[in-house]
Design a protein around this motif. Structure first.
Motif, PDB file in Angstrom:
ATOM      1  N   ARG A 375       0.850  -1.098  -0.009  1.00  0.00           N
ATOM      2  CA  ARG A 375      -0.037   0.106  -0.018  1.00  0.00           C
ATOM      3  C   ARG A 375       0.730   1.192  -0.060  1.00  0.00           C
ATOM      4  N   ARG A 379       0.748   4.361  -2.818  1.00  0.00           N
ATOM      5  CA  ARG A 379       0.568   5.461  -2.323  1.00  0.00           C
ATOM      6  C   ARG A 379       1.433   6.540  -2.836  1.00  0.00           C
ATOM      7  N   ASP A 402      -2.652  -4.765  -5.251  1.00  0.00           N
ATOM      8  CA  ASP A 402      -1.951  -3.299  -5.410  1.00  0.00           C
ATOM      9  C   ASP A 402      -2.800  -2.787  -6.508  1.00  0.00           C
ATOM     10  N   TRP A 405      -5.618  -0.956  -5.379  1.00  0.00           N
ATOM     11  CA  TRP A 405      -5.344   0.526  -4.687  1.00  0.00           C
ATOM     12  C   TRP A 405      -5.032   1.488  -5.851  1.00  0.00           C
ATOM     13  N   GLU A 408      -8.363   2.403  -6.958  1.00  0.00           N
ATOM     14  CA  GLU A 408      -9.277   3.554  -6.053  1.00  0.00           C
ATOM     15  C   GLU A 408      -8.519   4.636  -6.190  1.00  0.00           C
TER      16      GLU A 408
END
Length: 438
Positions: A375, A379, A402, A405, A408
């Motif tokens: 994560r 990010r 992954d 994420w 998202e």
């Protein structure tokens, strides 16, 4: 209760099929979806939500079942002889085309479950040429072996400390087969690592010692290898390898670029993998990698992708090449020491990205280990907003996690390719192109 008669269900991540017994899930190796089999349970801890087992008898076989390509890894043969199968060829009983279909099904299932993505994925054959291509054999340029109590070359059973002596390894390139290790007395050795470059360069054998050995025994070990291979040893407590004969590294080539890889270093094990992955990565990010651009190669290993990226950006550009393993990072530093545009950094990717948070990259190559990027790295990349990320993965579950994420955060999955770089096993390599939202 040790044996169950089960009807096998769909393929699952990790090389299993899924069966059920009285409401409990049983993950079964060495079977095929739809088969009726007798299963020897290998893990039945009461507190677990699932059990594990191996097929020991086929009652109703699949049309895609074939004789196993390697007897020590054949569950039916091993259990009939009162033994257990070695790991490393758990799909060897399946026709090659069906192996690829099953691997594609695993990718699709993981994408759907973890990233909520529906995608029609195929797994591509990576051509070896000749008889090896037809059989899916002789592709491994790297092998890791155990040693049994009698000093014989061996391999571990799946999820077990049990070691089983072997006399061949048909997945390995023939240069490894010719080393003569099957007949060697390896007393005092705990593990054997072998690297035989696809280019035909000198192989390297690294013995990790189980105990301190005298100079006479070390000299004898250097002579057990039948060819002119280089030989190194690693002390029982670890540390840098000591070269006994030849060099402590091998020379690798891919795409016209040359690399130095030591016994500690990482290199793709399929003899066509470096070229296949390099081509796929450049297909993904090539349009963003121009003269003068700044790019990053994360989890870079020995620099497989760093080399073509450095060639494309030229002296006026920059390539940040990050690798966590000290030994592999040293390999990369040796390879790129004369290229001023390459900055080789050893350290955890998230730490390096945090330290260099102000930098912007036109493109990023992301090739994490089996656990995935995680994560925090996702990010950081979302915040850095490169125009393209080529994500190379050896694990569809961590990739799908992954990817979820990235999605998202508004990114898109432009395309994904599956490459069959591990025939006879459940392992899969994927390359995906990810782009940020507009």
């Amino acid at each position: 209760m040790n044996d169950l008669e089960l009807r096998l269900g769909p393929i699952a991540h990790g090389g299993h099929t899924v069966a059920r017994h009285e409401g409990r899930v049983v993950f079964v190796r060495h079977g095929l979806p739809g088969e009726l089999v007798r299963v020897r349970l290998t893990d039945t801890e009461a507190e677990r939500r699932f059990w594990r087992g191996d097929v020991v008898e086929v009652l109703e076989g699949s049309p895609d079942r074939r004789p196993h390509v390697w007897a020590p890894a054949d569950s039916l043969t091993a259990y009939a002889a009162g033994s257990v199968p070695v790991g490393g060829a758990e799909f060897g009983h399946i026709e090659l085309a069906e192996q690829r279909r099953l691997k594609a099904a695993v990718i699709r299932e993981q994408l759907s479950r973890l990233a909520h993505v529906t995608l029609d994925v195929e797994v591509e054959e990576v051509s070896l040429g000749g008889a090896a291509e037809a059989a899916g054999l002789h592709w491994r340029t790297r092998c890791s072996f155990a040693v049994d109590d009698d000093g014989r070359l061996a391999m571990h059973a799946h999820r077990s400390e049990t070691v089983i002596p072997i006399r061949d390894m048909p997945l390995a390139v023939e240069e490894i087969e010719r080393l003569g290790l099957w007949d060697a007395d390896l007393s005092g050795v705990e593990r054997v690592e072998v690297a035989a470059p696809a280019s035909g360069a000198t192989p390297l054998v690294v013995f990790t010692l189980a105990e301190e050995l005298g100079s006479a025994r070390l000299s004898a070990l250097a002579e057990v290898v039948a060819t002119d291979a280089s030989v190194s040893v690693v002390a029982p407590g670890g540390g840098a390898p000591l070269t006994l004969r030849g060099r402590g590294s091998v020379s690798e080539q891919a795409g016209g670029y040359h690399y130095t890889v030591t016994g500690e270093g990482f290199w793709q094990i399929h003899r066509r993998a470096p070229e296949a992955l390099m081509a796929a990565v450049l297909d993904a990010v090539g349009s963003e990698v121009a003269e003068g651009a700044a790019v990053a190669d994360l989890y870079a290993g020995a620099g497989l992708f760093t080399a073509p990226l450095a060639a494309r950006v030229g002296p006026s550009g920059s390539v940040l090449s990050v690798e966590g393993s000290p030994g592999t990072s040293r390999d990369a530093r040796r390879t790129f020491k004369r290229l001023p545009q390459v900055d080789v950094v050893q350290g955890r990717v998230e730490r390096v990205l945090r330290q260099r948070a102000g930098e912007r990259f036109a493109a990023v190559v992301l090739d994490p280990p089996r656990a995935g990027a995680g994560r925090e790295v996702v990010r950081q990349l979302v915040a850095a907003a490169p125009r393209a990320v080529a994500y190379v993965s050896c694990d569809p579950a961590s990739f799908a996690r992954d990817l979820g994420w990235f999605l998202e955060a508004g990114w898109s999955l432009e395309w994904l390719r599956g490459l069959d770089l591990y025939p006879q096993t459940h392992h899969i390599e994927t390359v995906a192109l990810l782009k940020p939202g507009s």
